[in-house]
Design an enzyme around this catalytic site. Structure first.
Site, short mmCIF file in Angstrom:
data_model
loop_
_atom_site.label_atom_id
_atom_site.label_comp_id
_atom_site.label_asym_id
_atom_site.label_seq_id
_atom_site.Cartn_x
_atom_site.Cartn_y
_atom_site.Cartn_z
N HIS A 60 0.78 -1.36 -0.04
CA HIS A 60 0.10 -0.04 -0.22
C HIS A 60 0.90 1.19 -0.04
O HIS A 60 2.00 1.14 0.29
CB HIS A 60 -1.02 -0.02 1.15
CG HIS A 60 -0.36 0.15 2.54
ND1 HIS A 60 0.36 -0.88 3.39
CD2 HIS A 60 -0.18 1.06 3.40
CE1 HIS A 60 0.70 -0.52 4.36
NE2 HIS A 60 0.68 0.76 4.43
N HIS A 62 0.82 5.48 1.29
CA HIS A 62 0.25 6.36 2.09
C HIS A 62 0.99 7.82 1.17
O HIS A 62 2.13 8.12 1.13
CB HIS A 62 0.90 6.56 3.57
CG HIS A 62 0.36 5.74 4.26
ND1 HIS A 62 -0.81 5.81 5.05
CD2 HIS A 62 0.43 4.36 4.55
CE1 HIS A 62 -1.05 4.78 5.93
NE2 HIS A 62 -0.37 3.90 5.38
N TYR A 125 -14.63 31.91 15.04
CA TYR A 125 -14.48 33.03 14.05
C TYR A 125 -15.71 33.81 13.83
O TYR A 125 -16.06 35.21 13.70
CB TYR A 125 -13.48 32.76 12.94
CG TYR A 125 -13.49 33.83 11.80
CD1 TYR A 125 -12.64 34.96 12.04
CD2 TYR A 125 -14.27 33.81 10.63
CE1 TYR A 125 -12.42 35.92 11.11
CE2 TYR A 125 -14.19 34.90 9.76
CZ TYR A 125 -13.24 35.92 9.76
OH TYR A 125 -13.13 36.82 9.02
#
Length: 142
Positions: A60, A62, A125
């Site tokens: 695999h 990443h 915010y």
């Protein structure tokens, strides 16, 4: 913060992708792994995708990437997986025996966004920025 700039945009869009080889065969080692890394780098460079961090394991990959706002995560994966698959089959004909259907990568992928601004920071915010109040969830600025 490290922002990227386009002709009319300022952005910081990061994705963490994980994608696996078909049947989780452990073929991303040795020369195949090095070639896959080179192909992923070339593909990302071509489409102005910055690789911030990456790891290729035996079965695999990443990737932590910074992408422009005009590229959807699905488009990034389509390009990366498509190009690397085709080129790996060209470079290593023996892979065709193992992957007889001409699919090197498994279907699908994992993707999560990554950023420095949390949901709480955005809410804080907005809570203090806009006036007057229309309702608790949506405000306008006059």
């Amino acid at each position: 913060m490290d922002y990227r700039y386009g002709s009319h945009t300022v952005f910081k869009i990061q994705y963490h992708f994980v994608f696996v080889t078909k049947y989780r065969y452990q073929v991303l080692k040795g020369d195949v792994g090095l070639k896959a890394r080179e192909l992923i780098r070339q593909t990302c460079h071509t489409f102005e995708i910055d690789i911030l961090k990456g790891v290729i394991s035996k079965d695999h990959v990443h990737l932590l990437v910074s992408a422009p706002p005009n590229m959807a995560p699905s488009e990034i994966m389509r390009r990366v997986k498509g190009r690397t698959s085709a080129k790996l089959f060209e470079s290593y004909p023996d892979l065709r025996k193992r992957y007889w259907g001409r699919h090197f990568w498994a279907r699908g992928y994992f993707c999560v966004t990554s950023g420095d601004v949390t949901e709480e920071m955005i809410k804080e915010y907005l809570e203090h920025h806009f006036e007057p109040r229309i309702d608790d969830n949506f405000r306008t600025e006059d």
